[in-house]
Design an enzyme around this catalytic site. Structure first.
Site, short mmCIF file in Angstrom:
data_model
loop_
_atom_site.label_atom_id
_atom_site.label_comp_id
_atom_site.label_asym_id
_atom_site.label_seq_id
_atom_site.Cartn_x
_atom_site.Cartn_y
_atom_site.Cartn_z
N ASP A 108 0.73 -1.10 -0.07
CA ASP A 108 0.01 -0.17 0.07
C ASP A 108 0.77 1.36 0.15
O ASP A 108 0.42 2.31 0.63
CB ASP A 108 -1.07 -0.03 1.14
CG ASP A 108 -2.05 -1.05 1.03
OD1 ASP A 108 -2.05 -2.04 0.15
OD2 ASP A 108 -2.81 -1.37 2.20
N LYS A 159 -6.54 -4.88 -3.02
CA LYS A 159 -7.21 -5.70 -1.93
C LYS A 159 -8.40 -4.57 -1.48
O LYS A 159 -7.96 -3.47 -1.11
CB LYS A 159 -6.18 -5.90 -0.86
CG LYS A 159 -5.26 -4.76 -0.23
CD LYS A 159 -4.16 -5.49 0.70
CE LYS A 159 -3.48 -4.42 1.17
NZ LYS A 159 -4.24 -3.61 2.02
N CYS A 190 -2.45 -2.31 7.80
CA CYS A 190 -2.25 -3.33 6.71
C CYS A 190 -0.93 -4.15 6.79
O CYS A 190 -1.02 -5.32 6.72
CB CYS A 190 -2.22 -2.39 5.40
SG CYS A 190 -3.75 -1.76 5.01
C1 C5J Z 1 -3.20 0.71 5.44
C2 C5J Z 1 -5.16 1.99 6.37
N1 C5J Z 1 -2.55 0.63 4.27
N2 C5J Z 1 -3.86 2.59 7.44
N3 C5J Z 1 -4.23 1.18 5.55
O1 C5J Z 1 -2.55 0.61 6.53
O2 C5J Z 1 -6.12 2.36 6.38
#
Ligand code: C5J
Length: 221
Positions: free
Chosen positions: A24, A129, A162
């Site tokens: 991400d 995802k 995540c």
């Molecule tokens: C991730 C989030 N990628 N913090 N998303 O950690 O909402």
């Protein structure tokens, strides 16, 4: 076998069965003026991972070990976004709303994509995802099985959300995970520290933690 100096114990990995996960590293989370910052977060806390990740990718790309990038997000009609997730947060900052870089966390929007510095190269795998964990409602399990992966080097953002969810999912599926402390980031310094401690606690209950130079040294051998 290459061995990385890690906590709670040295991490041995096999070049034939190890994959890199980059979680991400998206503009919505990392760009100044974007979604993450609009929630009151200091994106510099995530951006400190960019330079170490660039160095790691450069070295990893000299090997035959696979690279898998993930992106959190949803279809434009939000049909894959549970109402409970959609309702979260202040109304002006919901998933799917207009943000500085397009609709927030929506596939195909500029903000949903990976930052310029870490763009995947041709042949690298990109997994979209809808959840926090990279295994939930994705093809990651099948992809790793096809690659013959048994060990995962895990990087990306955010450490306690995540990255943690993915490491826990992976651990339950039998993968050995090495999390690189300088290549994962949180908006909250205390979550960064505790999140990493939780992974390596109790003899490595979820996995191992190391700094990327320790791994780079082994890759260069
Ligand atoms: C991730 C989030 N990628 N913090 N998303 O950690 O909402």
């Amino acid at each position: 076998m290459p061995t990385v100096d890690a906590r709670p114990s040295p991490f041995e990995f096999d070049l034939d069965t190890t994959a890199l996960l980059v979680i991400d590293m998206q503009r919505d989370f990392l760009l100044p003026g974007g979604f993450g910052e609009s929630l009151g977060n200091d994106v510099a806390r995530l951006r400190r991972t960019i330079a170490p990740l660039q160095a790691l990718l450069k070295a990893w790309r000299t090997t035959s070990m696979p690279i898998i990038h993930t992106r959190e997000g949803h279809k434009p009609d939000l049909s894959d976004c549970p109402p409970a997730k959609l309702k979260r947060g202040a109304p002006s900052k919901r998933i799917g709303d207009a943000g500085a870089f397009g609709r927030i966390l929506i596939q195909g929007e500029y903000g949903h994509d990976i930052i310029d510095e870490l763009q995947p190269l041709n042949g690298e795998i990109v997994i979209d995802k809808p959840g926090k964990g990279a295994f939930y409602a994705t093809e990651l399990s099948e992809t790793l099985a096809k690659l013959g992966a048994k060990q995962l080097v895990v990087t990306g953002v955010t450490t306690e959300v995540c990255v943690h969810t993915t490491v826990r999912e992976a651990n339950d599926r039998g993968y050995e995970c090495l999390v690189l402390a300088d290549c994962v980031g949180s908006y909250f310094p205390e979550f960064q520290q505790i999140g990493l401690e939780m992974i390596a606690a109790q003899g490595g209950i979820f996995g191992w933690v190391a700094e990327s130079p320790a791994l780079l040294k082994e890759i260069a051998r």
